[in-house]
Enzyme design. Sequence first.
Site, PDB file in Angstrom:
ATOM      1  N   LEU A 229       5.753   0.614   2.892  1.00 17.37           N
ATOM      2  CA  LEU A 229       5.455   1.813   2.667  1.00 17.37           C
ATOM      3  C   LEU A 229       5.103   2.675   3.788  1.00 17.37           C
ATOM      4  O   LEU A 229       4.916   2.038   4.916  1.00 17.37           O
ATOM      5  CB  LEU A 229       3.980   1.589   1.813  1.00 17.37           C
ATOM      6  CG  LEU A 229       4.155   0.846   0.480  1.00 17.37           C
ATOM      7  CD1 LEU A 229       2.598   0.736   0.227  1.00 17.37           C
ATOM      8  CD2 LEU A 229       4.940   1.382  -0.565  1.00 17.37           C
ATOM      9  N   ASP A 230       5.337   3.918   3.472  1.00 15.90           N
ATOM     10  CA  ASP A 230       4.974   4.881   4.840  1.00 15.90           C
ATOM     11  C   ASP A 230       3.659   4.724   5.310  1.00 15.90           C
ATOM     12  O   ASP A 230       2.775   4.406   4.577  1.00 15.90           O
ATOM     13  CB  ASP A 230       5.132   6.372   4.130  1.00 15.90           C
ATOM     14  CG  ASP A 230       6.542   6.551   3.655  1.00 15.90           C
ATOM     15  OD1 ASP A 230       7.644   5.814   4.187  1.00 15.90           O
ATOM     16  OD2 ASP A 230       6.864   7.579   3.007  1.00 15.90           O
ATOM     17  N   LYS A 231       3.351   4.982   6.530  1.00 14.80           N
ATOM     18  CA  LYS A 231       2.117   5.242   7.133  1.00 14.80           C
ATOM     19  C   LYS A 231       1.210   5.579   6.187  1.00 14.80           C
ATOM     20  O   LYS A 231       0.032   5.262   6.154  1.00 14.80           O
ATOM     21  CB  LYS A 231       2.395   5.618   8.388  1.00 14.80           C
ATOM     22  CG  LYS A 231       0.820   5.537   9.190  1.00 14.80           C
ATOM     23  CD  LYS A 231       0.980   6.307  10.647  1.00 14.80           C
ATOM     24  CE  LYS A 231      -0.444   6.476  11.167  1.00 14.80           C
ATOM     25  NZ  LYS A 231      -0.252   7.103  12.576  1.00 14.80           N
TER      26      LYS A 231
END
Length: 430
Positions: A229-231
């Site tokens: 998942l993106d940051k």
Amino acid sequence: MLSSHAAALASLPSSLPFLRRNPRFRLSTSLLSSLASTSSTDPSQPPVRTKYGGLQLEETVDVGSEKSRLDAWIASRMHDVSRSRIVASIRSGLVTVNGRAVDKVSYKVKGGDVVSCTVSELQPLRAEAEDIPLDIVYEDEHLIVVNKPPHMVVHPAPGNPNGTLVNAILHHCKVSTFTWRTNSADLPEDGDDSSDEEIEVFHVDEFPNGGNGSRVSEALVRPGIVHRLDKGTSGLLVVAKDEHAHAHLAEQFKLHTIKRVYVSLTIGVPKGHTARVEVPIGRDPNNRLRMIATPSSSNRYARHAASRYKVIEVLAGGACALVEWRLETGRTHQIRAHAKYIGVPLLGDEVYGGTKNMVTSLLRSKNPSHFHDNTFETISKLDRPCLHALSLGFNHPHTGEFLQFSRPPPDDFCQILDFLQSITESASDN
């Protein structure tokens, strides 16, 4: 509206009590049903166990068999090796067909072809265990499901070696240090965690038996991040503890049988109540830290991407919307790029046009002036895209049982949602 929503929540099984905590978080009927549903499948046949260090394959394609892609054919012979490692091997020139090197993964092999493959070497990095709190949703000896908070990077990378989910999991599993090995092509160049794809991320060379009460049947334990998942994205993520689990979960991602539901807040309202976005996504040639959805063939590196969305609630006079997303593919920044493409960037997504100035201006233009001061104060607190991985479902890699988990968005998301809903309700009362 609220009473019908409360009734729907009350009908849910006791296994989903968290949905009752925030009655303002109004999910669609179909989403509520999908979160409450369960199913099971027969366990798949156990794959052949192998030793992965320096694994080699040399085999002749059965005469009379149909032509098939090179990467698919090798994957069918190396059951427990993830597709990403096979693809990396092909692209690195480590695969030959009839003695000739082939670096194209889509190359068609036919009956009688002799295929030789060496699994690509993994480059070592070093990571250390860190005592970082984790929200463990589920755990057994084969996998862990984590509810990732916003702002946490999933795995270490050059320039970002600490404070990641991997560092936290090492501590949770009582492992002090390990050598992290990854294909260099898998590392995000910006040092951030920027993909939601099913990729090979890390393998542990050695760590001692034990760890949080889990039975360790081998001296060698090889956990792996199956997807990322993106940051800035919060929500559910599954981590494999052994290579068998990793390979089988990765295969489910490849076949798009993983059930993933995201929710977001958008600036503006998508056209139509429901729709499917099928637009390829590739690296933006003008900004290497950003992806771009492009329907043309101008970007030859763009890959097929498909997302389905449903508008759950129109908010603040149409300035924003609560939107449910279901992914058919898992490309880097897929929801963010597709949302921008259809003209409704995610609230707080500065990289893809969802700027604070944009949403503040739109809210002020569509709503009474007495909301303006609160609008600026509330929106100014935004420091990430409003995107949350709400639900995750998959077949257990060892038992075949279908597991499904859900967690509501964190406080920062819900506070913005509450604010937008209060504007909506005030406008409807006037």
